[in-house]
Scaffold this active site. Structure first.
Site, PDB file in Angstrom:
ATOM      1  N   HIS A  60       1.653   4.422  -3.751  1.00 35.76           N
ATOM      2  CA  HIS A  60       2.771   5.265  -3.297  1.00 35.76           C
ATOM      3  C   HIS A  60       3.013   6.455  -4.245  1.00 35.76           C
ATOM      4  CE1 HIS A  60       4.112   2.803   0.112  1.00 35.76           C
ATOM      5  NE2 HIS A  60       3.751   1.763  -0.629  1.00 35.76           N
ATOM      6  N   THR A  61       2.013   6.830  -4.988  1.00 36.52           N
ATOM      7  CA  THR A  61       2.108   8.028  -5.835  1.00 36.52           C
ATOM      8  C   THR A  61       1.499   9.243  -5.161  1.00 36.52           C
ATOM      9  OG1 THR A  61       0.043   7.352  -6.903  1.00 36.52           O
ATOM     10  CG2 THR A  61       2.088   6.781  -8.030  1.00 36.52           C
ATOM     11  N   ASP A  62       0.623   9.029  -4.165  1.00 37.33           N
ATOM     12  CA  ASP A  62      -0.128  10.170  -3.628  1.00 37.33           C
ATOM     13  C   ASP A  62       0.778  11.182  -2.951  1.00 37.33           C
ATOM     14  OD1 ASP A  62       0.294   8.381  -1.518  1.00 37.33           O
ATOM     15  OD2 ASP A  62      -1.748   8.535  -0.732  1.00 37.33           O
ATOM     16  N   GLY A  77      -4.722  -4.110   9.025  1.00 39.31           N
ATOM     17  CA  GLY A  77      -3.462  -4.538   8.446  1.00 39.31           C
ATOM     18  C   GLY A  77      -3.583  -5.178   7.079  1.00 39.31           C
ATOM     19  N   ALA A  78      -4.779  -5.128   6.485  1.00 37.47           N
ATOM     20  CA  ALA A  78      -4.988  -5.768   5.188  1.00 37.47           C
ATOM     21  C   ALA A  78      -4.854  -4.793   4.019  1.00 37.47           C
ATOM     22  CB  ALA A  78      -6.367  -6.433   5.153  1.00 37.47           C
ATOM     23  N   GLU A 117      -3.836  11.887  10.994  1.00 31.65           N
ATOM     24  CA  GLU A 117      -2.939  10.734  10.915  1.00 31.65           C
ATOM     25  C   GLU A 117      -1.477  11.168  10.954  1.00 31.65           C
ATOM     26  OE1 GLU A 117      -2.836   6.406   8.834  1.00 31.65           O
ATOM     27  OE2 GLU A 117      -4.648   7.581   9.072  1.00 31.65           O
ATOM     28  N   ASP A 144      -6.342   7.789   0.936  1.00 35.05           N
ATOM     29  CA  ASP A 144      -7.214   6.954   1.751  1.00 35.05           C
ATOM     30  C   ASP A 144      -8.409   7.748   2.260  1.00 35.05           C
ATOM     31  OD1 ASP A 144      -5.349   5.019   1.309  1.00 35.05           O
ATOM     32  OD2 ASP A 144      -4.535   5.027   3.340  1.00 35.05           O
TER      33      ASP A 144
END
Length: 386
Positions: free
Chosen positions: A32-34, A117-118, A155, A167
């Site tokens: 959650h830094t990107d 979902g993994a 996305e 990602d």
């Protein structure tokens, strides 16, 4: 899998396809830094999406998904957000069209072994594989970062997940046995050898599907932006949490909610952890690197609140085991996998331990994947029969 995908394509479409292998990814640290302009430390892995694809000389795109045994078609004249997996393909096509690049009809078969979902980013693998395939078929001449940015924008606009660049970047830039530190602001990146042959990267799937991840991901992003806005009143040069420190955040503590304060506290610390982690990799200090992973999990669980009881339990099990250097939740959260660095000779013991204890606690057996770090998207020349 590659050969089976090719054979199914030939059976369905009666021509020889281009084959594209598009990997999933892990992220060792920097979660959650990107989207906060920080740093991440991802790598491509051996779990993958496989495309068999060829042009069809029409304005129609036909895609068969092996994982759902479903064929879906869409017209290039009517590319708009649509429910289901085809949305990811349409998003890529839309972004190429928006850039004025020629797209003509194609047929494809898509298979894969990335668990949905993994937290291994199957969506980025779907996007990256298609943009690389179309770049090859139409000779766009896109570089890998341009492809990543197209996947990211796809996305954002079609599934509506305001993801950062990590990602798609990892999917397209991966190198075997290397991790990558990406500066998500400048997009500068550097490779670091992950040279610990005595350890394996083991992913433990909680079997909890992160259905909250998309909506809550966007909420977390807005909370971070709220913190930045408060800090900017005193420090106009601060554009994101990348520019902030705890002194700045504490100065506006009474102007923001507890939730926003916690979110920002986590991100500021995590951005620094990535920097510290690469220093430890250079020094070959996997034990201290692992401690940073545990610290990340604590922050993700308590401050960022993207864990769940099952993930916390898996990390607590890892902490009990001497053969584990570090563990944490990986990916968006709310389910999915933990990533564990485990001594190679103890992997079988560790897997048995995890499966038994998790079964006792939750009445279901977690899937466990022992992964290797591999190259990013690869395009294989069309086979020629003589």
């Amino acid at each position: 899998m590659i050969q089976k995908t090719r054979e199914q394509f030939i059976h369905l479409f009666e021509k020889e396809p281009l084959m594209v292998v598009s990997p999933g990814r892990i992220n060792l640290i920097g979660e959650h830094t990107d989207y906060n302009d920080g740093f991440v430390l991802p790598a491509a892995i051996d779990k993958k999406i496989v495309y068999a694809i060829a042009l069809n000389n029409t304005q129609q795109c036909n895609a068969h998904a092996v994982f759902t045994n479903e064929t879906v078609s869409f017209s290039l004249a009517d590319v708009k957000p649509t429910p289901g997996w085809i949305n990811y393909l349409m998003g890529v096509v839309n972004q190429l069209q928006e850039r004025g690049l020629k797209v003509e009809g194609f047929d494809c078969v898509i298979s894969g072994d990335i668990p949905v979902g993994a937290g291994m980013s199957s969506s980025a693998a779907v996007e990256g594989g298609l943009v690389a395939a179309l770049d090859h078929l139409f000779d766009y001449g896109l570089d890998r970062m341009e492809m990543a940015l197209i996947g990211q924008k796809a996305e954002h606009t079609f599934p509506g997940v305001k993801c950062g660049i990590m990602d798609q970047f990892a999917n397209l830039h991966g190198k075997k046995d290397q991790v990558m530190r990406l500066d998500c602001r400048s997009l500068a990146f550097e490779y670091f050898p992950f040279n610990f042959p005595g350890y394996k990267v083991v992913l433990c799937n909680s079997m909890v599907h992160h259905s909250l991840a998309s909506s809550e991901y966007n909420v977390r992003r807005l909370q971070c932006e709220e913190g930045v806005k408060a800090i900017q009143a005193n420090h106009p040069a601060v554009k994101s949490l990348r520019d902030a420190d705890m002194e700045m955040l504490n100065a506006v503590r009474d102007q923001i909610s507890d939730k926003v304060y916690d979110r920002c506290t986590y991100v500021i610390a995590e951005i620094q952890r990535v920097q510290d982690a690469t220093t430890l990799l250079k020094q070959g200090d996997l034990q201290q690197f692992g401690e940073l992973m545990y610290a990340t999990h604590e922050g993700l669980s308590k401050l960022y609140e993207v864990s769940c009881p099952e993930l916390d339990f898996l990390v607590s099990l890892a902490r009990e085991r001497e053969e584990v250097a570090g563990a944490r939740v990986m990916g968006g959260g709310f389910g999915g996998c933990t990533i564990n660095l485990v001594k190679a000779e103890k992997v079988a013991d560790y897997v048995a331990f995890i499966k038994s204890r998790y079964q006792d606690q939750y009445g279901k057996e977690p899937e466990v994947y022992v992964t290797t770090i591999e190259d990013g998207v690869t395009v294989q020349p069309i086979a020629v029969s003589f």
